[in-house]
Design an enzyme around this catalytic site. Structure first.
Site, PDB file in Angstrom:
ATOM      1  N   ASP A  41       0.923  -1.297   0.066  1.00  0.00           N
ATOM      2  CA  ASP A  41      -0.034  -0.165  -0.147  1.00  0.00           C
ATOM      3  C   ASP A  41       0.901   1.310  -0.095  1.00  0.00           C
ATOM      4  O   ASP A  41       2.269   1.343   0.050  1.00  0.00           O
ATOM      5  CB  ASP A  41      -0.809   0.023   1.201  1.00  0.00           C
ATOM      6  CG  ASP A  41      -0.138  -0.409   2.532  1.00  0.00           C
ATOM      7  OD1 ASP A  41       1.093  -0.438   2.691  1.00  0.00           O
ATOM      8  OD2 ASP A  41      -0.986  -1.183   3.305  1.00  0.00           O
ATOM      9  N   ASN A  57      -7.389  -3.263  14.363  1.00  0.00           N
ATOM     10  CA  ASN A  57      -8.642  -3.691  13.885  1.00  0.00           C
ATOM     11  C   ASN A  57      -8.699  -4.801  13.273  1.00  0.00           C
ATOM     12  O   ASN A  57      -9.937  -5.158  12.670  1.00  0.00           O
ATOM     13  CB  ASN A  57      -9.442  -2.384  13.375  1.00  0.00           C
ATOM     14  CG  ASN A  57      -8.726  -1.884  12.041  1.00  0.00           C
ATOM     15  OD1 ASN A  57      -7.589  -2.679  11.866  1.00  0.00           O
ATOM     16  ND2 ASN A  57      -9.158  -0.982  11.323  1.00  0.00           N
TER      17      ASN A  57
HETATM   18  C1  F6R Z   1       1.601  -1.731   6.181  1.00  0.00           C
HETATM   19  C2  F6R Z   1       0.236  -2.412   6.319  1.00  0.00           C
HETATM   20  C3  F6R Z   1      -0.543  -2.358   7.538  1.00  0.00           C
HETATM   21  C4  F6R Z   1       0.336  -2.680   8.919  1.00  0.00           C
HETATM   22  C5  F6R Z   1      -0.589  -2.642   9.989  1.00  0.00           C
HETATM   23  C6  F6R Z   1       0.235  -2.799  11.173  1.00  0.00           C
HETATM   24  O1  F6R Z   1       1.995  -1.739   4.676  1.00  0.00           O
HETATM   25  O2  F6R Z   1      -0.461  -2.798   5.190  1.00  0.00           O
HETATM   26  O3  F6R Z   1      -1.462  -3.320   7.361  1.00  0.00           O
HETATM   27  O4  F6R Z   1       1.027  -3.787   8.452  1.00  0.00           O
HETATM   28  O5  F6R Z   1      -1.135  -1.427   9.990  1.00  0.00           O
HETATM   29  O6  F6R Z   1       1.135  -1.726  11.513  1.00  0.00           O
HETATM   30  P1  F6R Z   1       2.277  -1.643  12.404  1.00  0.00           P
HETATM   31  O7  F6R Z   1       3.338  -2.701  12.027  1.00  0.00           O
HETATM   32  O8  F6R Z   1       2.928  -0.386  12.438  1.00  0.00           O
HETATM   33  O9  F6R Z   1       1.686  -1.976  13.720  1.00  0.00           O
END
Ligand code: F6R
Length: 240
Positions: free
Chosen positions: A66, A135
């Site tokens: 993303d 979430n």
């Molecule tokens: C990032 C992504 C998100 C993260 C998720 C967890 O490219 O696609 O799904 O993997 O928000 O984020 P962190 O690792 O910062 O807790």
């Protein structure tokens, strides 16, 4: 699902890095799906070390999950910038083999179609690395995203904006939309490794592994995939 609970963040990172390196050693031209955020930082540090020790990434192709809409590749909070900083500049991957959706393309719908087609042309993703939102989101596929979604423009939920505001000076600066690979795009990967660390992920991890398969918990769709490894530290695995 193969669920591995390890002691801490470092051990989680080691397990995931080992799986990625095994993939690259088995198939030097592997197509890797990559994630950003806090959780993969240790994995990327270890991949850089593996590279120092001789692992060759020159034929590897990557696709990131993303990108924030409105952030240029050189914006310090953009995911392209994150990838350059934390991984691409530290291994011998070819720039043209790295793919992150553009968040500033003039026609974002066309960008989504182009991205999906680029994945297809590369032969599909061999191994997709995922984090998980508190979430239950994967990529930026927030609760309620249909399972048949492909790369698309998504609205970020309040909770995701709040979670990610730690990277910005204020919550107002967090973009409210992103381009994200869809649930179907993720599920088409041949294998998937999901990593999670910390107690704030415990409910989402538990719901993903043990809960009903429902778009309300996007990560629960992984129960339907034939090759998923979930590596969590003790805090994130606390409710398993
Ligand atoms: C990032 C992504 C998100 C993260 C998720 C967890 O490219 O696609 O799904 O993997 O928000 O984020 P962190 O690792 O910062 O807790």
């Amino acid at each position: 699902m193969n669920v591995i609970v390890v002691n801490n963040f470092n051990r989680m990172s080691e397990e995931a890095a080992k799986l990625l390196v095994a993939q690259v050693r088995t198939k030097p031209g592997s197509v890797l799906g990559l994630a950003t955020g806090s959780t993969p930082l240790g994995v990327y540090k270890l991949l850089a070390e593996y590279h120092q020790a001789g692992v060759d990434f020159s034929r590897v192709i990557t696709f990131n999950l993303d990108e924030y809409i409105g952030l240029a590749p050189d914006h310090p909070q953009s995911y392209r910038y994150y990838m350059e900083e934390n991984l691409f500049s530290k291994i011998n991957i070819k720039q043209e083999n790295t793919h992150v959706p553009s968040g500033i393309a003039p026609d974002l719908e066309a960008e989504c179609r182009r991205y999906e087609e680029a994945i297809r042309q590369a032969g599909g993703i061999d191994l997709q690395l995922l984090g998980i939102g508190s979430n239950g989101h994967i990529g930026f596929n927030e609760p309620g995203t249909p399972f048949d979604s492909t790369t698309q423009i998504v609205d970020l939920t309040e909770s995701t904006i709040r979670d990610n505001s730690r990277f910005f000076d204020s919550p107002d600066e967090v973009p409210t939309q992103a381009v994200s690979m869809g649930i179907k795009s993720i599920m088409q990967a041949k294998s998937i490794v999901l990593i999670a660390s910390g107690g704030s992920k415990a409910d989402a991890v538990c719901a993903a592994v043990h809960g009903p398969v429902t778009p309300e918990v996007p990560a629960s769709v992984l129960q339907l995939h034939p090759s998923v490894t979930i590596v969590v530290d003790q805090a994130a695995g606390g409710r398993l």
